[in-house]
Design a protein around this motif. Structure first.
Motif, mmCIF file in Angstrom:
data_model
loop_
_atom_site.group_PDB
_atom_site.id
_atom_site.type_symbol
_atom_site.label_atom_id
_atom_site.label_comp_id
_atom_site.label_asym_id
_atom_site.label_seq_id
_atom_site.Cartn_x
_atom_site.Cartn_y
_atom_site.Cartn_z
ATOM 1 N N THR A 56 0.848 -1.191 0.000
ATOM 2 C CA THR A 56 0.000 0.000 0.000
ATOM 3 C C THR A 56 0.877 1.232 0.000
ATOM 4 O O THR A 56 2.075 1.165 0.299
ATOM 5 C CB THR A 56 -0.921 0.046 1.241
ATOM 6 O OG1 THR A 56 -0.105 0.104 2.413
ATOM 7 C CG2 THR A 56 -1.850 -1.142 1.299
ATOM 8 N N LYS A 58 0.716 5.882 -1.025
ATOM 9 C CA LYS A 58 -0.036 7.044 -1.460
ATOM 10 C C LYS A 58 0.807 7.808 -2.475
ATOM 11 O O LYS A 58 2.011 7.953 -2.308
ATOM 12 C CB LYS A 58 -0.344 7.939 -0.267
ATOM 13 C CG LYS A 58 -1.357 9.021 -0.557
ATOM 14 C CD LYS A 58 -1.566 9.977 0.605
ATOM 15 C CE LYS A 58 -1.792 9.298 1.915
ATOM 16 N NZ LYS A 58 -2.021 10.249 3.011
ATOM 17 N N ASN A 59 0.178 8.258 -3.536
ATOM 18 C CA ASN A 59 0.839 9.078 -4.534
ATOM 19 C C ASN A 59 -0.031 10.303 -4.741
ATOM 20 O O ASN A 59 -1.247 10.212 -4.756
ATOM 21 C CB ASN A 59 0.999 8.307 -5.855
ATOM 22 C CG ASN A 59 1.953 8.975 -6.803
ATOM 23 O OD1 ASN A 59 1.804 10.143 -7.124
ATOM 24 N ND2 ASN A 59 2.930 8.239 -7.257
ATOM 25 N N GLN A 60 0.601 11.428 -4.880
ATOM 26 C CA GLN A 60 -0.122 12.668 -5.103
ATOM 27 C C GLN A 60 0.041 13.044 -6.569
ATOM 28 O O GLN A 60 1.153 13.012 -7.103
ATOM 29 C CB GLN A 60 0.469 13.757 -4.203
ATOM 30 C CG GLN A 60 -0.335 15.010 -4.123
ATOM 31 C CD GLN A 60 0.321 15.996 -3.195
ATOM 32 O OE1 GLN A 60 1.318 16.599 -3.550
ATOM 33 N NE2 GLN A 60 -0.236 16.151 -2.006
ATOM 34 N N ASP A 65 -4.263 13.650 -3.328
ATOM 35 C CA ASP A 65 -3.782 12.363 -2.831
ATOM 36 C C ASP A 65 -4.551 11.211 -3.465
ATOM 37 O O ASP A 65 -5.780 11.270 -3.600
ATOM 38 C CB ASP A 65 -3.921 12.282 -1.311
ATOM 39 C CG ASP A 65 -2.918 13.155 -0.587
ATOM 40 O OD1 ASP A 65 -1.910 13.554 -1.214
ATOM 41 O OD2 ASP A 65 -3.134 13.445 0.599
ATOM 42 N N ASN A 66 -3.819 10.163 -3.843
ATOM 43 C CA ASN A 66 -4.394 8.951 -4.409
ATOM 44 C C ASN A 66 -3.883 7.763 -3.607
ATOM 45 O O ASN A 66 -2.689 7.469 -3.640
ATOM 46 C CB ASN A 66 -3.965 8.778 -5.870
ATOM 47 C CG ASN A 66 -4.448 9.913 -6.741
ATOM 48 O OD1 ASN A 66 -5.595 9.938 -7.119
ATOM 49 N ND2 ASN A 66 -3.564 10.858 -7.032
ATOM 50 N N PRO A 67 -4.777 7.074 -2.867
ATOM 51 C CA PRO A 67 -4.331 5.890 -2.128
ATOM 52 C C PRO A 67 -4.003 4.755 -3.096
ATOM 53 O O PRO A 67 -4.652 4.606 -4.136
ATOM 54 C CB PRO A 67 -5.522 5.540 -1.248
ATOM 55 C CG PRO A 67 -6.703 6.147 -1.929
ATOM 56 C CD PRO A 67 -6.195 7.339 -2.690
ATOM 57 N N LEU A 68 -2.976 3.994 -2.779
ATOM 58 C CA LEU A 68 -2.567 2.858 -3.605
ATOM 59 C C LEU A 68 -2.611 1.595 -2.759
ATOM 60 O O LEU A 68 -2.227 1.609 -1.597
ATOM 61 C CB LEU A 68 -1.145 3.071 -4.135
ATOM 62 C CG LEU A 68 -0.925 4.294 -5.010
ATOM 63 C CD1 LEU A 68 0.559 4.450 -5.325
ATOM 64 C CD2 LEU A 68 -1.733 4.197 -6.284
ATOM 65 N N LYS A 69 -3.081 0.508 -3.353
ATOM 66 C CA LYS A 69 -3.099 -0.794 -2.696
ATOM 67 C C LYS A 69 -2.942 -1.854 -3.776
ATOM 68 O O LYS A 69 -2.982 -1.553 -4.979
ATOM 69 C CB LYS A 69 -4.382 -0.994 -1.909
ATOM 70 C CG LYS A 69 -5.618 -0.980 -2.773
ATOM 71 C CD LYS A 69 -6.859 -1.154 -1.946
ATOM 72 C CE LYS A 69 -8.076 -1.186 -2.882
ATOM 73 N NZ LYS A 69 -9.307 -1.364 -2.198
ATOM 74 N N SER A 72 -4.207 -1.660 -7.551
ATOM 75 C CA SER A 72 -4.406 -0.290 -8.045
ATOM 76 C C SER A 72 -3.657 -0.074 -9.348
ATOM 77 O O SER A 72 -2.571 -0.611 -9.549
ATOM 78 C CB SER A 72 -3.891 0.736 -7.025
ATOM 79 O OG SER A 72 -4.616 0.696 -5.833
ATOM 80 N N LYS A 85 4.079 10.025 -1.667
ATOM 81 C CA LYS A 85 3.811 10.350 -0.257
ATOM 82 C C LYS A 85 3.939 9.109 0.602
ATOM 83 O O LYS A 85 3.780 8.028 0.192
ATOM 84 C CB LYS A 85 2.419 10.955 -0.098
ATOM 85 C CG LYS A 85 2.263 12.264 -0.830
ATOM 86 C CD LYS A 85 3.165 13.272 -0.223
ATOM 87 C CE LYS A 85 3.113 14.594 -0.935
ATOM 88 N NZ LYS A 85 3.928 15.597 -0.379
#
Length: 85
Positions: A56, A58-60, A65-69, A72, A85
């Motif tokens: 997991t 996070k990329n901005q 902000d875009n959560p990544l898991k 994704s 991030k």
């Protein structure tokens, strides 16, 4: 306001059109770029497709902000402003 640096595509392969990298290889390469911090906003001069296969984060992109898991898919267009991030 601080100027946002531009990051150009620099392929290590013989083809200069596209390249597949895992993040550890990308980070190894990024650390060699003088005065570049991937955690701060920067403008890309190329298209990026990120596919998260595990973990997991996070990329901005463009200051959103875009959560990544796992599973994704993140598309970053040429000219957009990402920050890890």
């Amino acid at each position: 306001m601080k100027k946002i640096p531009n990051i150009a595509f620099d392929s290590s392969s013989e083809t200069k059109e596209f390249e597949f990298l895992n993040l550890s290889n990308l980070f190894d390469r990024i650390h060699k770029i003088k005065d570049h911090n991937h955690n701060l906003p920067h403008r890309l001069d190329f298209f990026t497709l990120i596919i998260v296969t595990k973990g997991t984060g996070k990329n901005q992109i463009d200051f959103i902000d875009n959560p990544l898991k796992t599973g994704s898919v993140l598309i970053i267009a040429k000219g957009q402003i990402p920050a890890l991030k």
